[in-house]
Design an enzyme around this catalytic site. Structure first.
Site, PDB file in Angstrom:
ATOM      1  N   GLY A 129       0.829  -1.215   0.000  1.00  0.00           N
ATOM      2  CA  GLY A 129       0.000   0.000   0.000  1.00  0.00           C
ATOM      3  C   GLY A 129       0.860   1.261   0.000  1.00  0.00           C
ATOM      4  N   GLY A 148       2.555   1.575   3.675  1.00  0.00           N
ATOM      5  CA  GLY A 148       3.469   0.452   3.920  1.00  0.00           C
ATOM      6  C   GLY A 148       4.674   0.500   2.996  1.00  0.00           C
ATOM      7  N   SER A 207      -5.943   7.406  11.654  1.00  0.00           N
ATOM      8  CA  SER A 207      -6.320   8.388  10.636  1.00  0.00           C
ATOM      9  C   SER A 207      -6.841   9.653  11.320  1.00  0.00           C
ATOM     10  CB  SER A 207      -7.427   7.795   9.774  1.00  0.00           C
ATOM     11  OG  SER A 207      -8.072   8.802   9.040  1.00  0.00           O
ATOM     12  N   SER A 208      -6.749  10.775  10.620  1.00  0.00           N
ATOM     13  CA  SER A 208      -7.264  12.026  11.195  1.00  0.00           C
ATOM     14  C   SER A 208      -8.786  12.012  11.294  1.00  0.00           C
ATOM     15  CB  SER A 208      -6.812  13.219  10.355  1.00  0.00           C
ATOM     16  OG  SER A 208      -7.280  13.083   9.032  1.00  0.00           O
ATOM     17  N   CYS A 209      -9.439  11.064  10.608  1.00  0.00           N
ATOM     18  CA  CYS A 209     -10.909  11.044  10.642  1.00  0.00           C
ATOM     19  C   CYS A 209     -11.465  10.439  11.930  1.00  0.00           C
ATOM     20  CB  CYS A 209     -11.472  10.340   9.418  1.00  0.00           C
ATOM     21  SG  CYS A 209     -11.279   8.575   9.470  1.00  0.00           S
ATOM     22  N   TYR A 229     -15.103   3.777   8.921  1.00  0.00           N
ATOM     23  CA  TYR A 229     -13.647   3.714   8.959  1.00  0.00           C
ATOM     24  C   TYR A 229     -13.144   4.276  10.292  1.00  0.00           C
ATOM     25  CZ  TYR A 229      -8.819   4.414   7.372  1.00  0.00           C
ATOM     26  OH  TYR A 229      -7.450   4.379   7.234  1.00  0.00           O
ATOM     27  N   LYS A 285     -10.939   2.407  13.174  1.00  0.00           N
ATOM     28  CA  LYS A 285      -9.621   2.924  13.582  1.00  0.00           C
ATOM     29  C   LYS A 285      -9.588   3.256  15.084  1.00  0.00           C
ATOM     30  CE  LYS A 285      -7.160   2.350  10.085  1.00  0.00           C
ATOM     31  NZ  LYS A 285      -5.953   1.512  10.198  1.00  0.00           N
ATOM     32  N   PRO A 309      -2.089   9.888  11.157  1.00  0.00           N
ATOM     33  CA  PRO A 309      -1.619  10.736  10.062  1.00  0.00           C
ATOM     34  C   PRO A 309      -2.719  11.603   9.468  1.00  0.00           C
ATOM     35  CG  PRO A 309      -1.767   8.431   9.353  1.00  0.00           C
ATOM     36  CD  PRO A 309      -2.355   8.510  10.728  1.00  0.00           C
ATOM     37  N   ASN A 354      -4.229  13.714   5.891  1.00  0.00           N
ATOM     38  CA  ASN A 354      -4.486  13.235   4.514  1.00  0.00           C
ATOM     39  C   ASN A 354      -3.166  13.094   3.749  1.00  0.00           C
ATOM     40  OD1 ASN A 354      -7.131  13.956   5.350  1.00  0.00           O
ATOM     41  ND2 ASN A 354      -7.729  14.250   3.221  1.00  0.00           N
ATOM     42  N   LEU A 355      -2.989  11.937   3.117  1.00  0.00           N
ATOM     43  CA  LEU A 355      -1.701  11.619   2.506  1.00  0.00           C
ATOM     44  C   LEU A 355      -1.787  11.501   0.987  1.00  0.00           C
ATOM     45  CD1 LEU A 355      -0.930   8.727   4.995  1.00  0.00           C
ATOM     46  CD2 LEU A 355       0.186  10.958   5.012  1.00  0.00           C
ATOM     47  N   HIS A 390      -8.693   8.820  -2.922  1.00  0.00           N
ATOM     48  CA  HIS A 390      -8.739  10.106  -2.209  1.00  0.00           C
ATOM     49  C   HIS A 390      -8.562  11.237  -3.217  1.00  0.00           C
ATOM     50  CE1 HIS A 390      -7.742   7.512   1.289  1.00  0.00           C
ATOM     51  NE2 HIS A 390      -8.571   8.335   1.899  1.00  0.00           N
ATOM     52  N   TRP A 410     -15.208  17.454  -7.313  1.00  0.00           N
ATOM     53  CA  TRP A 410     -16.404  17.221  -6.476  1.00  0.00           C
ATOM     54  C   TRP A 410     -16.579  18.317  -5.433  1.00  0.00           C
ATOM     55  CZ3 TRP A 410     -15.642  11.356  -4.890  1.00  0.00           C
ATOM     56  CH2 TRP A 410     -15.702  10.582  -6.053  1.00  0.00           C
ATOM     57  N   ARG A 422      -8.257  20.992   3.645  1.00  0.00           N
ATOM     58  CA  ARG A 422      -7.571  19.751   4.010  1.00  0.00           C
ATOM     59  C   ARG A 422      -6.088  20.023   4.204  1.00  0.00           C
ATOM     60  NH1 ARG A 422     -12.035  18.539   4.487  1.00  0.00           N
ATOM     61  NH2 ARG A 422     -13.192  16.714   3.764  1.00  0.00           N
ATOM     62  N   ASP A 469     -19.131  17.250   0.202  1.00  0.00           N
ATOM     63  CA  ASP A 469     -17.932  17.979   0.640  1.00  0.00           C
ATOM     64  C   ASP A 469     -17.202  17.243   1.761  1.00  0.00           C
ATOM     65  OD1 ASP A 469     -17.703  20.204  -0.938  1.00  0.00           O
ATOM     66  OD2 ASP A 469     -18.784  21.545   0.422  1.00  0.00           O
TER      67      ASP A 469
HETATM   68  O1  GFB Z   1      -9.837  12.755  -0.085  1.00  0.00           O
HETATM   69  P1  GFB Z   1     -11.280  12.697   0.203  1.00  0.00           P
HETATM   70  O2  GFB Z   1     -12.061  11.674  -0.524  1.00  0.00           O
HETATM   71  O3  GFB Z   1     -11.493  12.413   1.724  1.00  0.00           O
HETATM   72  O4  GFB Z   1     -11.990  14.115  -0.117  1.00  0.00           O
HETATM   73  P2  GFB Z   1     -11.759  13.202   3.077  1.00  0.00           P
HETATM   74  C1  GFB Z   1     -11.481  15.356   0.274  1.00  0.00           C
HETATM   75  C2  GFB Z   1     -12.283  16.488  -0.308  1.00  0.00           C
HETATM   76  O5  GFB Z   1     -12.011  16.570  -1.706  1.00  0.00           O
HETATM   77  C3  GFB Z   1     -13.807  16.423  -0.193  1.00  0.00           C
HETATM   78  C4  GFB Z   1     -13.191  16.765  -2.440  1.00  0.00           C
HETATM   79  O6  GFB Z   1     -14.301  17.700   0.116  1.00  0.00           O
HETATM   80  C5  GFB Z   1     -14.261  16.039  -1.600  1.00  0.00           C
HETATM   81  O7  GFB Z   1     -15.547  16.519  -1.937  1.00  0.00           O
HETATM   82  N1  GFB Z   1     -13.004  16.232  -3.789  1.00  0.00           N
HETATM   83  C6  GFB Z   1     -13.052  16.962  -4.935  1.00  0.00           C
HETATM   84  C7  GFB Z   1     -12.813  14.954  -4.131  1.00  0.00           C
HETATM   85  N2  GFB Z   1     -12.907  16.176  -6.000  1.00  0.00           N
HETATM   86  C8  GFB Z   1     -12.749  14.925  -5.550  1.00  0.00           C
HETATM   87  C9  GFB Z   1     -12.546  13.661  -6.195  1.00  0.00           C
HETATM   88  O8  GFB Z   1     -12.489  13.535  -7.403  1.00  0.00           O
HETATM   89  N3  GFB Z   1     -12.409  12.587  -5.385  1.00  0.00           N
HETATM   90  C10 GFB Z   1     -12.446  12.666  -4.011  1.00  0.00           C
HETATM   91  N4  GFB Z   1     -12.281  11.562  -3.286  1.00  0.00           N
HETATM   92  N5  GFB Z   1     -12.687  13.842  -3.384  1.00  0.00           N
HETATM   93  C11 GFB Z   1     -11.142  10.912   4.001  1.00  0.00           C
HETATM   94  C12 GFB Z   1     -11.896   9.808   4.669  1.00  0.00           C
HETATM   95  O9  GFB Z   1     -11.939  12.026   4.073  1.00  0.00           O
HETATM   96  O10 GFB Z   1      -9.937  11.178   4.595  1.00  0.00           O
HETATM   97  C13 GFB Z   1     -11.059   8.628   4.882  1.00  0.00           C
HETATM   98  O11 GFB Z   1     -13.036   9.516   3.906  1.00  0.00           O
HETATM   99  C14 GFB Z   1      -9.677   8.959   5.407  1.00  0.00           C
HETATM  100  O12 GFB Z   1     -11.714   7.777   5.748  1.00  0.00           O
HETATM  101  C15 GFB Z   1      -9.059  10.123   4.672  1.00  0.00           C
HETATM  102  O13 GFB Z   1      -9.729   9.254   6.754  1.00  0.00           O
HETATM  103  C16 GFB Z   1      -7.765  10.584   5.287  1.00  0.00           C
HETATM  104  O14 GFB Z   1     -10.592  14.035   3.454  1.00  0.00           O
HETATM  105  O15 GFB Z   1     -13.055  13.918   3.057  1.00  0.00           O
END
Ligand code: GFB
Length: 320
Positions: free
Chosen positions: A22, A25, A115-117, A144, A148, A171, A173-174, A187, A210, A217, A277
């Site tokens: 991953g 890892g 995770s920060s969530c 999730y 965690k 951690p 967001n990575l 992500h 999106w 973030r 969002d």
């Molecule tokens: O990275 P993400 O999916 O996770 O989304 P979270 C972050 C932000 O990016 C949100 C926007 O506000 C989404 O609406 N975004 C814009 C997008 N375009 C996109 C796209 O094409 N794809 C995605 N995925 N998002 C995660 C948790 O939350 O954070 C996990 O769901 C984990 O469990 C991770 O903890 C670190 O930051 O919202």
């Protein structure tokens, strides 16, 4: 309170990196390869981490002395909302099997990745470690998050009842090599990088991002996290989880424009407000690790350039 430094040596230790394929890892693997230790890895076809007998048998055979627990079912906001059973069940089973077996085979040190969530959605920002379980969870990633949190609590329980040196790292967001570039389930960094790149190649006039673009973030290049994990393995021994953030906070809108610039896409960006969002903001308070003497090395632009380079170098591999 400033945590006391300790001096645990990884030298010549048998170290199992769980989840070496991953993003996290594999970054820990790159980091540990430069140190003098005996790295252990296992393949998915040989060990189902959700199976207690598989995990225990493997550990009895390999006798790891240190474990970096970086295996998890992960994904972005869409995957979190659509696969609740996988995110809750798989993640609890993986963590519980490994943490429990670590006690049974007398592992000296276990480093659990959270995770920060895990922090409540309305907790004061930046999130301090002490805000854990002080309020309601964010609904988009509650499954999730719960899994965690259970892992953190199990590490704490083993420490209290059996004096196990199990620590938990949270951690932010990575992004980095081996990320999941699936546009739907990944992500935001991976999904956008892939989308902007494809749009550039195919000369598509606009790219969709999106949500409103307003959420904030904090992003970190995964090699910084790997560095922090090894630092904490050596220097941290406490029941409290410890945050690892970069302080590099940016709105999704500005982040999307930064990726657009790095990729060299010339078209338009459209925000699809019908998409979720998620939390408005998710910034970690990383005072604790800073006080121990660690800080990140990559700024956002530098990390994203390396990220795009890795993506371009591996794009054929990713398509397979
Ligand atoms: O990275 P993400 O999916 O996770 O989304 P979270 C972050 C932000 O990016 C949100 C926007 O506000 C989404 O609406 N975004 C814009 C997008 N375009 C996109 C796209 O094409 N794809 C995605 N995925 N998002 C995660 C948790 O939350 O954070 C996990 O769901 C984990 O469990 C991770 O903890 C670190 O930051 O919202």
């Amino acid at each position: 309170m400033v945590e006391k430094r300790i001096n645990y040596s990884l030298k010549n230790k048998r170290i199992w990196i769980v989840g070496h394929n991953g993003m996290v890892g594999s970054a820990i693997l790159r980091k540990l390869k430069r140190l003098n230790c005996q790295i252990q890895i296992c393949q998915r076809k040989d060990v189902d981490l959700r199976s207690q007998p598989d995990v225990l048998n493997w550990m009895k055979k390999k006798k790891p002395e240190v474990i970096f627990l970086a295996a998890a079912k992960v994904g972005g906001i869409f995957a979190n909302m659509n696969y609740p059973q996988d995110f809750l069940y798989d993640n609890i089973m993986i963590s519980f099997n490994i943490i429990n077996s670590a006690k049974l085979v007398d592992v000296e040190k276990l480093i659990y990745l959270g995770s920060s969530c895990i922090y409540p959605r309305k907790a004061k920002q930046p999130f301090c470690e002490s805000s854990l379980l002080t309020g309601e969870l964010e609904s988009t990633n509650q499954w999730y998050s719960l899994a965690k949190i259970s892992g953190i609590k199990l590490c704490q329980a083993f420490r209290i009842q059996h004096n196990c040196n199990f620590i938990s790292i949270m951690p932010t967001n990575l992004f980095g090599p081996m990320d999941n570039f699936d546009e739907k389930n990944g992500h935001v960094p991976a999904a956008l990088l892939n989308r902007f790149h494809k749009a550039k190649i195919k000369e598509v006039p606009s790219v969709e991002v999106w949500g409103s673009g307003n959420p904030l973030r904090e992003f970190m290049y995964v090699d910084d996290l790997a560095d922090a994990c090894v630092f904490l393995a050596k220097n941290y021994d406490s029941i409290e989880p410890i945050n690892v953030g970069s302080g590099l906070e940016i709105s999704i809108k500005n982040f999307a424009f930064l990726i657009k610039q790095i990729v060299g896409y010339k078209g338009k960006v459209i925000f699809d407000k019908s998409k979720p969002d998620g939390p408005k903001r998710k910034l970690l308070d990383s005072t604790k690790i800073k006080k121990l003497g660690w800080s990140p090395k990559y700024n956002l632009k530098k990390g994203l350039k390396l990220y795009y380079k890795w993506y371009l170098d591996n794009i054929t591999l990713l398509r397979k």
